[in-house]
Design a protein around this motif. Sequence first.
Motif, PDB file in Angstrom:
ATOM      1  N   ILE A 178      48.217  37.955  26.142  1.00 42.66           N
ATOM      2  CA  ILE A 178      47.903  36.527  26.067  1.00 42.66           C
ATOM      3  C   ILE A 178      46.563  36.268  26.740  1.00 42.66           C
ATOM      4  O   ILE A 178      46.330  36.711  27.862  1.00 42.66           O
ATOM      5  CB  ILE A 178      48.997  35.683  26.753  1.00 42.66           C
ATOM      6  CG1 ILE A 178      50.354  35.934  26.086  1.00 42.66           C
ATOM      7  CG2 ILE A 178      48.643  34.197  26.707  1.00 42.66           C
ATOM      8  CD1 ILE A 178      51.514  35.296  26.816  1.00 42.66           C
ATOM      9  N   VAL A 179      45.682  35.576  26.038  1.00 38.40           N
ATOM     10  CA  VAL A 179      44.440  35.101  26.638  1.00 38.40           C
ATOM     11  C   VAL A 179      44.571  33.589  26.756  1.00 38.40           C
ATOM     12  O   VAL A 179      44.867  32.891  25.776  1.00 38.40           O
ATOM     13  CB  VAL A 179      43.203  35.520  25.815  1.00 38.40           C
ATOM     14  CG1 VAL A 179      43.305  35.082  24.366  1.00 38.40           C
ATOM     15  CG2 VAL A 179      41.930  34.985  26.460  1.00 38.40           C
ATOM     16  N   PHE A 180      44.424  33.094  27.986  1.00 39.57           N
ATOM     17  CA  PHE A 180      44.634  31.678  28.248  1.00 39.57           C
ATOM     18  C   PHE A 180      43.326  30.898  28.124  1.00 39.57           C
ATOM     19  O   PHE A 180      42.236  31.464  28.167  1.00 39.57           O
ATOM     20  CB  PHE A 180      45.237  31.488  29.645  1.00 39.57           C
ATOM     21  CG  PHE A 180      46.668  31.957  29.745  1.00 39.57           C
ATOM     22  CD1 PHE A 180      47.714  31.127  29.392  1.00 39.57           C
ATOM     23  CD2 PHE A 180      46.954  33.242  30.188  1.00 39.57           C
ATOM     24  CE1 PHE A 180      49.035  31.554  29.489  1.00 39.57           C
ATOM     25  CE2 PHE A 180      48.267  33.687  30.286  1.00 39.57           C
ATOM     26  CZ  PHE A 180      49.305  32.846  29.931  1.00 39.57           C
ATOM     27  N   SER A 181      43.458  29.587  28.010  1.00 40.40           N
ATOM     28  CA  SER A 181      42.288  28.739  27.768  1.00 40.40           C
ATOM     29  C   SER A 181      41.251  28.851  28.882  1.00 40.40           C
ATOM     30  O   SER A 181      40.046  28.753  28.619  1.00 40.40           O
ATOM     31  CB  SER A 181      42.722  27.281  27.594  1.00 40.40           C
ATOM     32  OG  SER A 181      43.554  26.849  28.659  1.00 40.40           O
ATOM     33  N   ARG A 182      41.675  29.093  30.123  1.00 41.81           N
ATOM     34  CA  ARG A 182      40.712  29.185  31.226  1.00 41.81           C
ATOM     35  C   ARG A 182      39.807  30.415  31.098  1.00 41.81           C
ATOM     36  O   ARG A 182      38.753  30.469  31.720  1.00 41.81           O
ATOM     37  CB  ARG A 182      41.428  29.208  32.573  1.00 41.81           C
ATOM     38  CG  ARG A 182      42.007  27.872  32.976  1.00 41.81           C
ATOM     39  CD  ARG A 182      41.782  27.577  34.455  1.00 41.81           C
ATOM     40  NE  ARG A 182      40.392  27.379  34.805  1.00 41.81           N
ATOM     41  CZ  ARG A 182      39.968  27.196  36.050  1.00 41.81           C
ATOM     42  NH1 ARG A 182      40.832  27.226  37.060  1.00 41.81           N
ATOM     43  NH2 ARG A 182      38.690  27.008  36.303  1.00 41.81           N
ATOM     44  N   ALA A 183      40.224  31.394  30.309  1.00 39.04           N
ATOM     45  CA  ALA A 183      39.368  32.555  30.085  1.00 39.04           C
ATOM     46  C   ALA A 183      38.115  32.189  29.306  1.00 39.04           C
ATOM     47  O   ALA A 183      37.169  32.990  29.246  1.00 39.04           O
ATOM     48  CB  ALA A 183      40.139  33.646  29.344  1.00 39.04           C
ATOM     49  N   PHE A 184      38.086  30.979  28.730  1.00 37.16           N
ATOM     50  CA  PHE A 184      36.916  30.527  27.980  1.00 37.16           C
ATOM     51  C   PHE A 184      36.092  29.514  28.773  1.00 37.16           C
ATOM     52  O   PHE A 184      35.173  28.908  28.233  1.00 37.16           O
ATOM     53  CB  PHE A 184      37.362  29.950  26.636  1.00 37.16           C
ATOM     54  CG  PHE A 184      38.052  30.965  25.772  1.00 37.16           C
ATOM     55  CD1 PHE A 184      37.328  31.855  24.987  1.00 37.16           C
ATOM     56  CD2 PHE A 184      39.444  31.066  25.775  1.00 37.16           C
ATOM     57  CE1 PHE A 184      37.970  32.810  24.218  1.00 37.16           C
ATOM     58  CE2 PHE A 184      40.091  32.019  24.999  1.00 37.16           C
ATOM     59  CZ  PHE A 184      39.352  32.899  24.221  1.00 37.16           C
ATOM     60  N   ASP A 185      36.424  29.351  30.075  1.00 38.12           N
ATOM     61  CA  ASP A 185      35.581  28.541  30.951  1.00 38.12           C
ATOM     62  C   ASP A 185      34.192  29.167  31.038  1.00 38.12           C
ATOM     63  O   ASP A 185      34.038  30.385  30.877  1.00 38.12           O
ATOM     64  CB  ASP A 185      36.182  28.473  32.359  1.00 38.12           C
ATOM     65  CG  ASP A 185      37.380  27.540  32.442  1.00 38.12           C
ATOM     66  OD1 ASP A 185      37.758  26.965  31.401  1.00 38.12           O
ATOM     67  OD2 ASP A 185      37.942  27.403  33.543  1.00 38.12           O
TER      68      ASP A 185
END
Length: 256
Positions: free
Chosen positions: A150-157
């Motif tokens: 799982i890649v979470f949305s914060r990884a795209f900060d």
Amino acid sequence: MAKTIIPVSELTKYPCDTQEEEDPSFGPAPISNLAGTTGDNNPDEPDSLVVGYGTIVPRWDVHLTQGRVLQYFVQEESFTSPDQARSTAKTFQDAADTWNELELGVAISETTGQDSANFYLVYKPNPTVGSGRNTLARAFFPHEVDQDVIVFSRAFDPTAKPILKNIFQHEIGHILGLRHEFAITGDDKKNIMPEGHGAIQFLNNNYNSIMSYNFPPKIQDSDREQITQFYKLSNGYMMGDSPITDYQPQIRRKNR
């Protein structure tokens, strides 16, 4: 009042929670709560590998002649756009290739066949409350089945997206059987308690391992060297009182 978001680069702990979940186990491994990861090579202090999960040391079985491939399926509909899904998949594969090039006897590659995949690459938004609000990614260990990366949305900060490959390198380390570097001793500098739960030190400790909680995590030459030694151990090898239990890749159940 607007909610304050802590920049990823300023978090006390590198936000990986692979070892913090109660995941189903396969074979004799117990269900446990575990936690766990880092990088800058010092030739006088080679990286260690911290391995083990309960009473076993799980590792994928290897076939050095024909090789073994773990396949993942990109669940594109879970991402915010097809472009984000494809870009993330490319970064994940680039991270996997840094481990694949070691020719451990097990490799990771994408498949377009959902039913034949060993795991999925999935996007999820972070929860707004609770410990998971700062998590960047989550993976699994060799003894766990029906799991996702799982890649979470914060990884795209803005402070995390440029090091997404590093984040995935850390998570793939877990997939290959590596615990966090501090699992046995903890990390006083970051106020992290030991995780224990059967962790075993393999070779020597290095605070800068890709499997530490330094930010950003960086794969070290000794990470490569030590995991190569780990995967040179014979399938079923006994490490102290703990066997390295080998697992066939599990095919996901249809419609899951």
